[in-house]
Scaffold this motif. Structure first.
Motif, PDB file in Angstrom:
ATOM      1  N   ALA A   1       0.852  -1.436  -0.089  1.00  0.00           N
ATOM      2  CA  ALA A   1      -0.087  -0.198  -0.180  1.00  0.00           C
ATOM      3  C   ALA A   1       0.992   1.308   0.151  1.00  0.00           C
ATOM      4  CB  ALA A   1      -0.959  -0.060   1.274  1.00  0.00           C
ATOM      5  N   TRP A   2       1.906   1.199   0.854  1.00  0.00           N
ATOM      6  CA  TRP A   2       2.705   2.255   0.853  1.00  0.00           C
ATOM      7  C   TRP A   2       3.505   2.581  -0.530  1.00  0.00           C
ATOM      8  CZ3 TRP A   2       8.060   2.662  -0.091  1.00  0.00           C
ATOM      9  CH2 TRP A   2       8.585   3.983   0.242  1.00  0.00           C
TER      10      TRP A   2
ATOM     11  N   LEU B   1       2.261   1.649  -3.582  1.00  0.00           N
ATOM     12  CA  LEU B   1       1.620   1.897  -4.618  1.00  0.00           C
ATOM     13  C   LEU B   1       1.317   3.433  -4.686  1.00  0.00           C
ATOM     14  CD1 LEU B   1      -1.480  -0.698  -4.440  1.00  0.00           C
ATOM     15  CD2 LEU B   1       0.256  -0.081  -6.499  1.00  0.00           C
ATOM     16  N   GLY B   2       1.286   4.135  -3.380  1.00  0.00           N
ATOM     17  CA  GLY B   2       1.251   5.598  -3.267  1.00  0.00           C
ATOM     18  C   GLY B   2       2.747   6.165  -3.664  1.00  0.00           C
ATOM     19  N   ARG B   3       3.557   5.730  -3.783  1.00  0.00           N
ATOM     20  CA  ARG B   3       4.963   6.464  -3.965  1.00  0.00           C
ATOM     21  C   ARG B   3       5.385   6.155  -5.407  1.00  0.00           C
ATOM     22  NH1 ARG B   3       3.405   6.398   0.976  1.00  0.00           N
ATOM     23  NH2 ARG B   3       3.820   7.996   2.172  1.00  0.00           N
TER      24      ARG B   3
ATOM     25  N   ALA C   1       2.531   2.401 -10.578  1.00  0.00           N
ATOM     26  CA  ALA C   1       1.903   1.291 -10.619  1.00  0.00           C
ATOM     27  C   ALA C   1       2.609   0.025 -11.259  1.00  0.00           C
ATOM     28  CB  ALA C   1       0.541   1.466 -11.092  1.00  0.00           C
TER      29      ALA C   1
ATOM     30  N   THR D   1       5.532  -1.437  -9.067  1.00  0.00           N
ATOM     31  CA  THR D   1       4.865  -2.075  -8.015  1.00  0.00           C
ATOM     32  C   THR D   1       4.015  -3.267  -8.455  1.00  0.00           C
ATOM     33  OG1 THR D   1       4.453  -0.005  -6.952  1.00  0.00           O
ATOM     34  CG2 THR D   1       3.300  -1.696  -5.970  1.00  0.00           C
TER      35      THR D   1
END
Length: 120
Positions: A52-53, A55-57, A60, A63
């Protein structure tokens, strides 16, 4: 976070029903069993939290490809920790996945940036 919450809220009761229907033990019988449950819970929080971390940084594409390493690591840990047998086809599949991850990561780094495309 919201998707993970709802997936857990809906998935846990369904898995409980299936486990009970199959006659599986639900409550660990020993301290070692409780320790294993605790360790799996901690690893799950770190693993899903890390995804989750990331995917935000991260992009995509990076990841998503990197997540493919999880089954390979699980197979290797099963072999190393529990003495499970890896068949030649499983080892080949793991090597192909790792090779694909390396290629995807290299191609991501090789993409020119907008500053590189400008005549200078």
């Amino acid at each position: 976070m919201r998707v993970t919450f709802w997936a857990t809220l809906l998935g846990a009761p369904l898995l409980l029903i299936v486990s009970l229907a199959l006659g599986e033990d639900i409550v660990p019988a020993s301290a070692a069993g409780w320790g294993a449950c605790l360790a799996m819970g901690v690893m799950h929080v770190f693993g899903q939290g890390g995804v989750a971390w990331a995917l935000g940084r991260l992009p995509a594409s990076v990841t998503a490809v990197t997540i493919l390493v999880q089954p390979v690591v699980a197979g290797l840990l099963g072999w190393w920790v529990f003495g499970e047998t890896l068949t030649p086809i499983q080892a080949l599949g793991g090597a192909l996945v790792l090779g694909a991850v390396v290629l995807a990561q290299r191609s991501q780094r090789a993409k020119p940036t907008s500053a590189d495309a400008q005549p200078g």
